[in-house]
Design a protein around this motif. Structure first.
Motif, mmCIF file in Angstrom:
data_model
loop_
_atom_site.group_PDB
_atom_site.id
_atom_site.type_symbol
_atom_site.label_atom_id
_atom_site.label_comp_id
_atom_site.label_asym_id
_atom_site.label_seq_id
_atom_site.Cartn_x
_atom_site.Cartn_y
_atom_site.Cartn_z
ATOM 1 N N LEU A 4 -5.361 -1.023 24.878
ATOM 2 C CA LEU A 4 -5.517 0.245 24.175
ATOM 3 C C LEU A 4 -6.550 0.105 23.069
ATOM 4 C CD1 LEU A 4 -1.787 1.284 23.686
ATOM 5 C CD2 LEU A 4 -3.413 2.251 25.308
ATOM 6 N N SER A 5 -7.201 1.182 22.776
ATOM 7 C CA SER A 5 -8.133 1.206 21.658
ATOM 8 C C SER A 5 -7.472 1.963 20.513
ATOM 9 C CB SER A 5 -9.432 1.888 22.064
ATOM 10 O OG SER A 5 -10.283 1.956 20.950
ATOM 11 N N LEU A 6 -7.054 1.239 19.476
ATOM 12 C CA LEU A 6 -6.328 1.845 18.368
ATOM 13 C C LEU A 6 -7.201 2.087 17.147
ATOM 14 C CD1 LEU A 6 -3.083 -0.305 18.648
ATOM 15 C CD2 LEU A 6 -3.471 1.987 19.545
ATOM 16 N N GLY A 7 -8.454 1.744 17.214
ATOM 17 C CA GLY A 7 -9.357 2.006 16.100
ATOM 18 C C GLY A 7 -9.068 1.158 14.873
ATOM 19 N N VAL A 8 -8.742 -0.101 15.061
ATOM 20 C CA VAL A 8 -8.454 -1.003 13.951
ATOM 21 C C VAL A 8 -9.768 -1.513 13.389
ATOM 22 C CG1 VAL A 8 -7.320 -3.148 13.269
ATOM 23 C CG2 VAL A 8 -6.294 -1.695 15.008
ATOM 24 N N PRO A 9 -9.976 -1.437 12.085
ATOM 25 C CA PRO A 9 -11.226 -1.939 11.514
ATOM 26 C C PRO A 9 -11.336 -3.446 11.697
ATOM 27 C CG PRO A 9 -9.694 -1.313 9.774
ATOM 28 C CD PRO A 9 -9.083 -0.900 11.073
ATOM 29 N N THR A 10 -12.536 -3.899 12.035
ATOM 30 C CA THR A 10 -12.729 -5.328 12.244
ATOM 31 C C THR A 10 -13.229 -6.022 10.993
ATOM 32 O OG1 THR A 10 -14.937 -4.880 13.067
ATOM 33 C CG2 THR A 10 -13.180 -5.066 14.699
ATOM 34 N N ASN A 11 -13.802 -5.282 10.065
ATOM 35 C CA ASN A 11 -14.319 -5.850 8.833
ATOM 36 C C ASN A 11 -13.191 -5.930 7.816
ATOM 37 O OD1 ASN A 11 -15.744 -6.736 6.692
ATOM 38 N ND2 ASN A 11 -16.980 -4.897 6.429
ATOM 39 N N HIS A 12 -12.741 -7.127 7.498
ATOM 40 C CA HIS A 12 -11.616 -7.301 6.581
ATOM 41 C C HIS A 12 -12.062 -7.721 5.192
ATOM 42 C CE1 HIS A 12 -8.939 -6.703 9.884
ATOM 43 N NE2 HIS A 12 -9.383 -7.765 10.524
ATOM 44 N N GLU A 13 -13.320 -7.528 4.875
ATOM 45 C CA GLU A 13 -13.805 -7.877 3.547
ATOM 46 C C GLU A 13 -13.332 -6.849 2.532
ATOM 47 O OE1 GLU A 13 -15.559 -10.559 2.471
ATOM 48 O OE2 GLU A 13 -15.200 -11.347 4.476
ATOM 49 N N LEU A 14 -12.692 -7.317 1.496
ATOM 50 C CA LEU A 14 -12.200 -6.438 0.439
ATOM 51 C C LEU A 14 -12.996 -6.706 -0.820
ATOM 52 C CD1 LEU A 14 -8.376 -6.896 1.007
ATOM 53 C CD2 LEU A 14 -9.838 -5.072 1.853
ATOM 54 N N THR A 15 -13.542 -5.662 -1.405
ATOM 55 C CA THR A 15 -14.322 -5.818 -2.622
ATOM 56 C C THR A 15 -13.667 -5.037 -3.739
ATOM 57 O OG1 THR A 15 -15.709 -3.954 -2.023
ATOM 58 C CG2 THR A 15 -16.482 -6.136 -1.373
ATOM 59 N N GLY A 16 -13.523 -5.653 -4.869
ATOM 60 C CA GLY A 16 -12.955 -4.980 -6.033
ATOM 61 C C GLY A 16 -11.450 -4.801 -5.913
ATOM 62 N N PRO A 17 -10.828 -4.285 -6.959
ATOM 63 C CA PRO A 17 -9.385 -4.076 -6.920
ATOM 64 C C PRO A 17 -9.040 -2.916 -5.986
ATOM 65 C CG PRO A 17 -10.293 -3.220 -8.958
ATOM 66 C CD PRO A 17 -11.407 -3.911 -8.233
ATOM 67 N N LEU A 18 -8.025 -3.123 -5.181
ATOM 68 C CA LEU A 18 -7.570 -2.075 -4.273
ATOM 69 C C LEU A 18 -6.527 -1.211 -4.968
ATOM 70 C CD1 LEU A 18 -7.194 -3.991 -0.911
ATOM 71 C CD2 LEU A 18 -8.995 -2.435 -1.604
ATOM 72 N N VAL A 19 -6.612 0.077 -4.725
ATOM 73 C CA VAL A 19 -5.694 1.029 -5.339
ATOM 74 C C VAL A 19 -5.031 1.824 -4.233
ATOM 75 C CG1 VAL A 19 -5.548 3.023 -6.863
ATOM 76 C CG2 VAL A 19 -7.130 1.192 -7.388
ATOM 77 N N SER A 20 -3.734 2.034 -4.371
ATOM 78 C CA SER A 20 -3.036 2.881 -3.404
ATOM 79 C C SER A 20 -2.479 4.098 -4.124
ATOM 80 C CB SER A 20 -1.908 2.100 -2.723
ATOM 81 O OG SER A 20 -0.857 1.856 -3.625
ATOM 82 N N LEU A 21 -2.456 5.207 -3.417
ATOM 83 C CA LEU A 21 -1.849 6.424 -3.925
ATOM 84 C C LEU A 21 -0.579 6.681 -3.129
ATOM 85 C CD1 LEU A 21 -4.798 8.938 -4.413
ATOM 86 C CD2 LEU A 21 -3.398 7.920 -6.168
ATOM 87 N N THR A 22 0.506 6.888 -3.827
ATOM 88 C CA THR A 22 1.783 7.186 -3.197
ATOM 89 C C THR A 22 2.111 8.639 -3.452
ATOM 90 O OG1 THR A 22 2.505 4.930 -3.639
ATOM 91 C CG2 THR A 22 4.211 6.520 -3.068
ATOM 92 N N ALA A 23 2.479 9.348 -2.396
ATOM 93 C CA ALA A 23 2.838 10.760 -2.534
ATOM 94 C C ALA A 23 4.356 10.899 -2.462
ATOM 95 C CB ALA A 23 2.193 11.570 -1.422
ATOM 96 N N ARG A 24 4.884 11.784 -3.295
ATOM 97 C CA ARG A 24 6.318 12.079 -3.257
ATOM 98 C C ARG A 24 6.528 13.505 -3.740
ATOM 99 N NH1 ARG A 24 8.853 11.732 -8.368
ATOM 100 N NH2 ARG A 24 7.472 10.897 -9.949
ATOM 101 N N PHE A 25 7.638 14.063 -3.342
ATOM 102 C CA PHE A 25 7.992 15.378 -3.841
ATOM 103 C C PHE A 25 8.732 15.194 -5.156
ATOM 104 C CE2 PHE A 25 7.572 16.296 0.700
ATOM 105 C CZ PHE A 25 6.712 17.375 0.627
ATOM 106 N N ALA A 26 8.391 16.007 -6.135
ATOM 107 C CA ALA A 26 9.005 15.887 -7.455
ATOM 108 C C ALA A 26 9.097 17.269 -8.081
ATOM 109 C CB ALA A 26 8.179 14.963 -8.347
#
Length: 153
Positions: A115-137
Motif C-alpha cells: 500500500l502507498s500510505l504517503g509516509v514522509p521519507t525525510n526524517h530530518e528535524l530542524t529546530g524545536p518541534l511544537v504540537s498543537l492539541t485541540a480540545r473542547f472547553a
C-alpha cells in the motif's frame, strides 16, 4: 465526440469544508489570541499580537487584523458555551522517539502490503518541534479592565 459542458464561474468548494492550511492558521490565531488575553492584554492588543506571531513564524501565510477577527467570529461566537481550544506544547525527545517508532511500523506495513500510505521519507528535524492539541472547553470570560466594582458595605 461529445464533451461535457462545464458550468460558468469559479468552481464551488465542497460545503462545510476548509483547506488544511486555513484550519491550521485558525488554530494558531486562536492559540496566540488566548495566550495574549490570559496575560491580561485587551482584545485589540491580543488581535495585533496574533497577527505579529503568524507573520513572524509563517512568512508566506496571509493574515491581517480583520482576518483574525473573522476567525474569532467563526470559531468563537459570543453566545457559544463550548469552543474549540488549542494548547501549544514543545515536543520532547520521548515524543520524537515514539513518532519515529510509528513511522517505522507504517513503513514496514507499507512494504508488506504494497500500500502507498504517503509516509514522509525525510526524517530530518530542524529546530524545536511544537504540537498543537485541540480540545473542547468552556468559552473563557475575559472581564473588562474598566468595569465598575460594586461594593456591598
Amino acid at each position: 465526440m461529445e464533451t461535457e459542458k462545464r458550468g460558468k464561474g469559479r468552481p464551488r468548494q465542497a460545503e462545510n469544508t476548509m483547506p488544511f492550511w486555513q484550519f491550521m492558521r485558525a488554530a494558531r490565531v486562536m492559540y496566540a489570541y488566548d495566550d495574549a488575553r490570559e496575560r491580561g492584554e485587551k482584545h485589540s492588543v491580543a488581535v495585533k499580537e496574533a497577527v505579529e506571531l503568524l507573520k513572524q513564524s509563517s512568512l508566506g501565510m496571509p493574515i491581517s487584523q480583520t482576518e483574525v477577527k473573522r476567525i474569532l467570529a467563526v470559531w468563537r461566537p459570543r453566545n457559544a458555551g463550548t469552543i474549540l481550544r488549542f494548547e501549544r506544547k514543545i515536543v520532547t525527545e520521548e515524543d520524537i522517539k515514539a513518532h519515529y517508532l510509528i513511522l517505522g511500523q507504517v513503513a514496514a506495513l507499507q512494504e508488506k502490503t504494497g500500500l502507498s500510505l504517503g509516509v514522509p521519507t525525510n526524517h530530518e528535524l530542524t529546530g524545536p518541534l511544537v504540537s498543537l492539541t485541540a480540545r473542547f472547553a468552556e468559552r473563557p470570560n475575559y472581564p473588562r479592565h474598566n468595569r465598575k466594582i460594586v461594593r456591598n458595605d
